[in-house]
Design a protein around this motif. Structure first.
Motif, PDB file in Angstrom:
ATOM      1  N   LYS A 119      -0.359   0.608   8.419  1.00  0.00           N
ATOM      2  CA  LYS A 119      -0.010  -0.409   7.489  1.00  0.00           C
ATOM      3  C   LYS A 119       1.191  -0.982   7.674  1.00  0.00           C
ATOM      4  CE  LYS A 119      -2.334   1.923   3.388  1.00  0.00           C
ATOM      5  NZ  LYS A 119      -2.132   2.923   2.456  1.00  0.00           N
ATOM      6  N   GLY A 178       0.740  -1.261   0.040  1.00  0.00           N
ATOM      7  CA  GLY A 178      -0.069  -0.023   0.024  1.00  0.00           C
ATOM      8  C   GLY A 178       0.832   1.332  -0.248  1.00  0.00           C
ATOM      9  N   LYS A 196       0.401  -3.765  10.357  1.00  0.00           N
ATOM     10  CA  LYS A 196      -0.371  -5.102   9.848  1.00  0.00           C
ATOM     11  C   LYS A 196       0.848  -5.847   9.269  1.00  0.00           C
ATOM     12  CE  LYS A 196      -4.368  -2.821   8.284  1.00  0.00           C
ATOM     13  NZ  LYS A 196      -5.498  -2.681   7.059  1.00  0.00           N
TER      14      LYS A 196
END
Length: 405
Positions: free
Chosen positions: A187, A154, A190
């Protein structure tokens, strides 16, 4: 013996390096590294215009007095430009002293505390699988410790992972200005626990793991990350948060037992004094080039030893082989040495300019027994690789807010 000339060279065999050569009236010379990534010419000018004229005619054997003269004898103390200049002169003087004594520098520092310097390698991948495959390669090469970094899904770019770019010059493209990168803590969170969970599943406990946050997190976020990574038994978590306010690490320490390391941008003992004496960190990562040379790092190392903090010197590719040699000698002779970052001996061009006989054997660097630091500098080769302006990236949050890089 007197200092007769001080030469400053700026060369770019893939990265910019600032090299100092201190010459004496007896023909003995010493080498030092003054590289300051992205501000190389500031240090070169400081050396040429402000340091060199003050040292001509002085006795190069008076290392401590010259160090204090350059540090304490000026009104504007500390700072990366000043301390990189002091570092280069200091390394060169130790190099001279070793050559005069016909001894390697580690002998002048007290002799060997160990037979070899344990190093850690880098495994940087575009995916977790890619990173783990590179860990396997490092283990096959004999490394006992590996730093793991993986691109964050991302985000276009991630620290430590250059994608199809080989270096920061390519990352800058046709405009020699700082590239800008996005950052998202959500992000990142994660990804990282999964990275180390899978690493331990695949490799067990046969190797030490490390990770560099590169100061992207707030202290409470760092505490949370340290807590999440406790099951995976990291050797250390590096640069979890910026610590201009050193008390930030008191907060992190209260919440996690994951060992903490910091210090690659520090210039003096004052930058890390509170963290060391309060035992908020476990490893201090100052680099000889940025923290006043061999003399400066030895002062910090001795202070850290009192508080059970070990050294883990910074070893990025923007530190020249001369700094690498200074670290090898310091690490060999420093009782509270922990581990050394290692990114290789440089490309072919670099090895033609900086010549040495240091060896990598089973995950350890074997220090040279040549007199002094054990590095030679080829001025003619260096002239073939001209300085090229370069910058490290700038980091912004996804909404455009400037962030820590």
């Amino acid at each position: 013996m007197k200092i007769s000339e001080i030469k400053v060279f700026v060369t770019n065999p893939g990265r910019n390096f600032v090299t100092v050569k201190v010459c004496t009236d007896e023909g003995v010379y010493g080498l030092g590294d003054a590289t300051l990534n992205g501000r190389e010419m500031a240090v070169a000018t400081y050396l040429e215009e402000h340091v060199a004229p003050c040292l001509i005619g002085r006795n190069p054997q008076d290392i401590e007095d010259i160090w204090q003269y350059l540090y304490q004898g000026v009104y504007w103390r500390r700072g990366p430009v000043t301390m990189a200049a002091i570092a280069a002169i200091d390394m060169a003087l130790w190099d001279i002293k070793g050559k005069v004594a016909n001894l390697p520098v580690y002998q002048l520092l007290g002799g060997k505390c160990r037979q070899g310097v344990t190093v850690y390698a880098h495994a940087n991948g575009e995916t977790i699988d890619d990173t783990l495959d590179k860990v396997a390669e490092c283990i096959e090469q004999g490394f006992k410790a590996v730093r793991l970094q993986t691109a964050i899904p991302g985000l276009k770019e991630t620290y430590g992972v250059l994608g199809d770019k080989k270096d920061y010059f390519e990352l800058q493209g046709n405009r020699p200005l700082p590239p800008e990168q996005e950052w998202s803590t959500a992000k990142y969170f994660k990804l990282v626990p999964e990275l180390f969970e899978r690493a331990r599943e695949r490799f067990g406990d046969q190797v030490h793991f490390l990770h560099d946050v590169h100061s992207r997190l707030t202290p409470i976020e760092s505490a949370k990350l340290g807590k999440m990574l406790e099951p995976y038994n990291l050797l250390f978590l590096e640069d979890a948060s910026i610590a201009e306010n050193q008390a930030n690490y008191e907060l992190i320490r209260q919440h996690t037992t994951t060992p903490l390391a910091i210090g690659e941008t520090y210039n003096t003992i004052w930058d890390c004094k509170d963290m060391i004496q309060n035992q908020w960190i476990d490893f201090i990562r100052v680099a000889a080039t940025h923290a006043g040379g061999i003399t400066g790092v030895k002062k910090i190392s001795d202070f850290a030893a009192v508080y059970n903090v070990r050294t883990a010197p910074h070893g990025a590719p923007d530190l020249s082989p001369i700094c690498f040699a200074a670290h090898a000698h310091l690490n060999t002779a420093t009782h509270n040495f922990g581990i050394q970052e290692f990114v290789g001996f440089g490309n072919e061009a670099c090895q033609k300019i900086f010549k040495h006989d240091f060896k990598l054997d089973n995950g350890m660097i074997i220090v040279s027994d040549a007199p002094g630091l054990g590095v030679e500098f080829d001025e003619q080769q260096a002239e073939q690789y001209q300085y090229k302006r370069s910058y490290l990236p700038v980091s912004r949050l996804e909404d455009g807010t400037l962030w820590h890089w």
